[in-house]
Motif scaffolding. Structure first.
Motif, PDB file in Angstrom:
ATOM      1  N   GLN A 191      -8.227   9.339  -4.829  1.00 40.60           N
ATOM      2  CA  GLN A 191      -7.802   8.475  -5.925  1.00 40.60           C
ATOM      3  C   GLN A 191      -7.140   7.037  -5.577  1.00 40.60           C
ATOM      4  O   GLN A 191      -6.406   6.999  -4.669  1.00 40.60           O
ATOM      5  CB  GLN A 191      -6.953   9.010  -6.907  1.00 40.60           C
ATOM      6  CG  GLN A 191      -7.437  10.351  -7.475  1.00 40.60           C
ATOM      7  CD  GLN A 191      -6.606  11.132  -8.502  1.00 40.60           C
ATOM      8  OE1 GLN A 191      -5.414  10.662  -8.642  1.00 40.60           O
ATOM      9  NE2 GLN A 191      -6.913  12.343  -9.073  1.00 40.60           N
ATOM     10  N   THR A 192      -7.419   6.124  -6.274  1.00 41.44           N
ATOM     11  CA  THR A 192      -6.674   4.597  -5.914  1.00 41.44           C
ATOM     12  C   THR A 192      -6.777   4.167  -7.139  1.00 41.44           C
ATOM     13  O   THR A 192      -7.387   3.953  -8.074  1.00 41.44           O
ATOM     14  CB  THR A 192      -7.851   3.880  -5.010  1.00 41.44           C
ATOM     15  OG1 THR A 192      -8.239   4.352  -3.671  1.00 41.44           O
ATOM     16  CG2 THR A 192      -7.019   2.423  -4.846  1.00 41.44           C
ATOM     17  N   TYR A 193      -5.461   3.726  -7.301  1.00 48.16           N
ATOM     18  CA  TYR A 193      -5.013   3.009  -8.450  1.00 48.16           C
ATOM     19  C   TYR A 193      -3.698   2.069  -8.343  1.00 48.16           C
ATOM     20  O   TYR A 193      -3.010   2.425  -7.374  1.00 48.16           O
ATOM     21  CB  TYR A 193      -4.890   3.988  -9.715  1.00 48.16           C
ATOM     22  CG  TYR A 193      -3.785   5.016  -9.241  1.00 48.16           C
ATOM     23  CD1 TYR A 193      -2.552   5.305  -9.796  1.00 48.16           C
ATOM     24  CD2 TYR A 193      -4.323   6.395  -8.867  1.00 48.16           C
ATOM     25  CE1 TYR A 193      -1.621   6.058  -9.376  1.00 48.16           C
ATOM     26  CE2 TYR A 193      -3.580   7.316  -8.630  1.00 48.16           C
ATOM     27  CZ  TYR A 193      -2.236   7.546  -8.746  1.00 48.16           C
ATOM     28  OH  TYR A 193      -1.439   8.503  -8.614  1.00 48.16           O
ATOM     29  N   SER A 194      -3.147   1.368  -9.456  1.00 49.12           N
ATOM     30  CA  SER A 194      -2.186   0.557  -9.387  1.00 49.12           C
ATOM     31  C   SER A 194      -1.118   1.167  -9.833  1.00 49.12           C
ATOM     32  O   SER A 194      -0.924   1.917 -10.686  1.00 49.12           O
ATOM     33  CB  SER A 194      -2.613  -0.814 -10.031  1.00 49.12           C
ATOM     34  OG  SER A 194      -3.579  -1.491  -9.410  1.00 49.12           O
ATOM     35  N   VAL A 195       0.115   1.148  -8.981  1.00 53.42           N
ATOM     36  CA  VAL A 195       1.340   1.507  -9.554  1.00 53.42           C
ATOM     37  C   VAL A 195       2.255   0.226  -9.342  1.00 53.42           C
ATOM     38  O   VAL A 195       2.753  -0.093  -8.199  1.00 53.42           O
ATOM     39  CB  VAL A 195       2.034   2.652  -8.675  1.00 53.42           C
ATOM     40  CG1 VAL A 195       3.398   2.730  -9.083  1.00 53.42           C
ATOM     41  CG2 VAL A 195       0.968   3.640  -8.741  1.00 53.42           C
ATOM     42  N   GLY A 196       2.569  -0.501 -10.494  1.00 58.33           N
ATOM     43  CA  GLY A 196       3.202  -1.687 -10.285  1.00 58.33           C
ATOM     44  C   GLY A 196       2.495  -2.670  -9.740  1.00 58.33           C
ATOM     45  O   GLY A 196       1.380  -3.006  -9.845  1.00 58.33           O
ATOM     46  N   ARG A 197       3.056  -3.432  -8.597  1.00 61.70           N
ATOM     47  CA  ARG A 197       2.267  -4.502  -7.765  1.00 61.70           C
ATOM     48  C   ARG A 197       1.731  -3.809  -6.701  1.00 61.70           C
ATOM     49  O   ARG A 197       0.822  -4.126  -6.075  1.00 61.70           O
ATOM     50  CB  ARG A 197       3.241  -5.577  -7.215  1.00 61.70           C
ATOM     51  CG  ARG A 197       3.911  -6.312  -8.388  1.00 61.70           C
ATOM     52  CD  ARG A 197       5.049  -7.192  -7.504  1.00 61.70           C
ATOM     53  NE  ARG A 197       4.315  -8.140  -6.521  1.00 61.70           N
ATOM     54  CZ  ARG A 197       4.507  -7.486  -5.292  1.00 61.70           C
ATOM     55  NH1 ARG A 197       5.367  -6.821  -4.920  1.00 61.70           N
ATOM     56  NH2 ARG A 197       3.801  -8.557  -4.263  1.00 61.70           N
TER      57      ARG A 197
ATOM     58  N   GLU B 203       0.689  -1.319  -0.049  1.00 59.02           N
ATOM     59  CA  GLU B 203       0.074  -0.064  -0.002  1.00 59.02           C
ATOM     60  C   GLU B 203       0.779   1.137  -0.001  1.00 59.02           C
ATOM     61  O   GLU B 203       1.821   1.334   0.773  1.00 59.02           O
ATOM     62  CB  GLU B 203      -0.900   0.230   1.180  1.00 59.02           C
ATOM     63  CG  GLU B 203      -1.939  -1.068   1.422  1.00 59.02           C
ATOM     64  CD  GLU B 203      -3.059  -0.807   0.399  1.00 59.02           C
ATOM     65  OE1 GLU B 203      -3.401  -0.023  -0.083  1.00 59.02           O
ATOM     66  OE2 GLU B 203      -3.913  -1.918   0.134  1.00 59.02           O
ATOM     67  N   ILE B 204       0.625   2.185  -0.774  1.00 56.80           N
ATOM     68  CA  ILE B 204       1.312   3.712  -0.959  1.00 56.80           C
ATOM     69  C   ILE B 204       0.280   4.559  -0.630  1.00 56.80           C
ATOM     70  O   ILE B 204      -0.713   4.532  -1.460  1.00 56.80           O
ATOM     71  CB  ILE B 204       1.860   3.688  -2.408  1.00 56.80           C
ATOM     72  CG1 ILE B 204       2.886   2.568  -2.557  1.00 56.80           C
ATOM     73  CG2 ILE B 204       2.617   5.132  -2.275  1.00 56.80           C
ATOM     74  CD1 ILE B 204       3.595   2.823  -4.203  1.00 56.80           C
TER      75      ILE B 204
ATOM     76  N   LYS C  83      -1.890   2.160  -4.846  1.00 56.95           N
ATOM     77  CA  LYS C  83      -1.823   3.555  -4.372  1.00 56.95           C
ATOM     78  C   LYS C  83      -2.992   4.411  -4.026  1.00 56.95           C
ATOM     79  O   LYS C  83      -4.097   4.451  -5.061  1.00 56.95           O
ATOM     80  CB  LYS C  83      -0.760   4.352  -5.539  1.00 56.95           C
ATOM     81  CG  LYS C  83      -0.430   5.618  -4.862  1.00 56.95           C
ATOM     82  CD  LYS C  83       0.652   6.400  -5.970  1.00 56.95           C
ATOM     83  CE  LYS C  83       0.992   7.737  -5.612  1.00 56.95           C
ATOM     84  NZ  LYS C  83       2.220   8.279  -6.427  1.00 56.95           N
ATOM     85  N   THR C  84      -2.956   5.050  -3.016  1.00 58.69           N
ATOM     86  CA  THR C  84      -4.296   5.890  -2.479  1.00 58.69           C
ATOM     87  C   THR C  84      -3.476   7.457  -2.515  1.00 58.69           C
ATOM     88  O   THR C  84      -2.851   7.638  -1.565  1.00 58.69           O
ATOM     89  CB  THR C  84      -5.018   5.481  -1.224  1.00 58.69           C
ATOM     90  OG1 THR C  84      -5.584   4.132  -1.500  1.00 58.69           O
ATOM     91  CG2 THR C  84      -6.210   6.529  -1.034  1.00 58.69           C
TER      92      THR C  84
ATOM     93  N   LYS D 181       4.138  11.206  -1.456  1.00 59.18           N
ATOM     94  CA  LYS D 181       4.215  10.295  -0.523  1.00 59.18           C
ATOM     95  C   LYS D 181       4.286  10.881   0.958  1.00 59.18           C
ATOM     96  O   LYS D 181       5.073  11.837   1.047  1.00 59.18           O
ATOM     97  CB  LYS D 181       5.056   9.134  -0.810  1.00 59.18           C
ATOM     98  CG  LYS D 181       5.046   8.327  -1.840  1.00 59.18           C
ATOM     99  CD  LYS D 181       6.253   7.325  -1.966  1.00 59.18           C
ATOM    100  CE  LYS D 181       6.038   6.559  -3.543  1.00 59.18           C
ATOM    101  NZ  LYS D 181       7.309   5.815  -3.473  1.00 59.18           N
ATOM    102  N   LEU D 182       3.542  10.287   1.820  1.00 58.89           N
ATOM    103  CA  LEU D 182       3.898  10.537   3.353  1.00 58.89           C
ATOM    104  C   LEU D 182       5.224  10.055   3.835  1.00 58.89           C
ATOM    105  O   LEU D 182       5.613   9.250   3.547  1.00 58.89           O
ATOM    106  CB  LEU D 182       2.805   9.904   4.054  1.00 58.89           C
ATOM    107  CG  LEU D 182       1.302  10.569   4.243  1.00 58.89           C
ATOM    108  CD1 LEU D 182       0.525  10.599   2.893  1.00 58.89           C
ATOM    109  CD2 LEU D 182       0.337   9.897   5.283  1.00 58.89           C
TER     110      LEU D 182
END
Length: 287
Positions: free
Chosen positions: A71-77, A7-8, A80-81, A39-40
């Protein structure tokens, strides 16, 4: 069993200028145009991260307004939110002196009529459309329950003198960047020590003079008087700016009654950020 996806968590803002322009950044690595975000850092609150990232990527210091959908989507594996808010510059909005770097090589105020064509990703265009549904400025009241305090049963002196625990003191320190993210300028607090000490780190950091108010204490609070105080506070927001009210669990329902909200039953150290337009609540968020 399959491994859970990493999770990012990131945060950013849709920064508007007089409702006609939006602040966008260009990333040379991806050759894309998007909103400032990032990123935090370890232990960082999402609201503080949003403000920090906007300033780092554009040079513009902002104050958060009403929240937008994440927003929530995939970044590689990874999954990301990104948490977003509408934001406004709290000082200068001039980006002409921005120094390009390897991460962000261009920063621009783009007319909202053009921004949809400039933004690279559909999810950013959706976020902009949501922000433009609510382009008007809002006023902010933050309702805060005091941090962790000494248990009543272990305290034998006057209850109003009951202090924060060490955990409560740490909570109070962590509140500083959260209140700063909303640009809090007025600090109203119960005169009880546990409330005054909850907002003390913010007041010391920002030079804000706290307003101790007996009627916000457990001993002196009365529904009618508290509601009247909240009504006057909301009416004065245009002059005073974003305001925090720190008080106790038994007093909180009186405040939420006046704001027309259900009592969210805040835990110690929790807060509800209430966004108002012409005295009416249009959004709220719990942290």
């Amino acid at each position: 069993m399959p491994r859970s996806r990493p999770e990012i968590t990131s945060a950013g803002a849709v920064v508007l200028r007089r409702g006609r322009d939006v602040l966008l950044v260009h990333r040379p690595k991806y050759d894309d145009w998007s909103f400032p975000k990032g990123k935090l850092e370890r232990g960082e609150h999402v609201t503080a991260a949003a403000v920090r990232e906007v300033e780092e990527e554009t040079g513009v210091r902002v104050r958060l307004g009403r929240p937008l959908s994440s927003q929530t989507y995939s970044v590689g594996r990874a999954r990301k939110t990104v948490h977003y808010w509408i934001a406004r510059a709290s000082g200068s909005d001039d980006v002409s002196a921005y120094a390009p770097n390897a991460e962000i090589d261009e920063v621009a105020w783009v007319p909202v009529s053009k921004a949809t064509r400039v933004l690279t990703y559909p999810h950013d265009r959706d976020t902009l459309a949501e922000a433009l549904q609510h382009p008007k400025r809002t006023r902010t009241v933050i309702v805060l329950r005091h941090a962790q305090s000494r248990a009543r049963r272990t305290w034998h002196a006057e209850d109003a003198l009951r202090p924060l625990l060490a955990t409560g003191q740490r909570q109070a320190e962590r509140l500083v960047p959260v209140l700063e993210a909303y640009g809090v300028r007025r600090v109203m607090t119960s005169s009880s020590v546990r409330c005054a000490d909850t907002v003390a780190p913010y007041c010391r950091t920002t030079g804000t003079e706290p307003e101790p108010i007996d009627r916000l204490s457990e001993e002196h609070a009365r529904r009618g008087k508290v509601r009247k105080l909240v009504r006057r506070t909301v009416e004065a927001l245009g002059k005073t700016g974003p305001t925090v009210i720190c008080t106790h669990r038994p007093v909180l329902p009186f405040i939420f009654d006046e704001l027309g909200l259900d009592d969210p039953k805040l835990e110690k150290g929790e807060l509800l950020v209430v966004h108002l337009r012409r005295g009416r609540v249009v959004a709220s968020e719990r942290h």
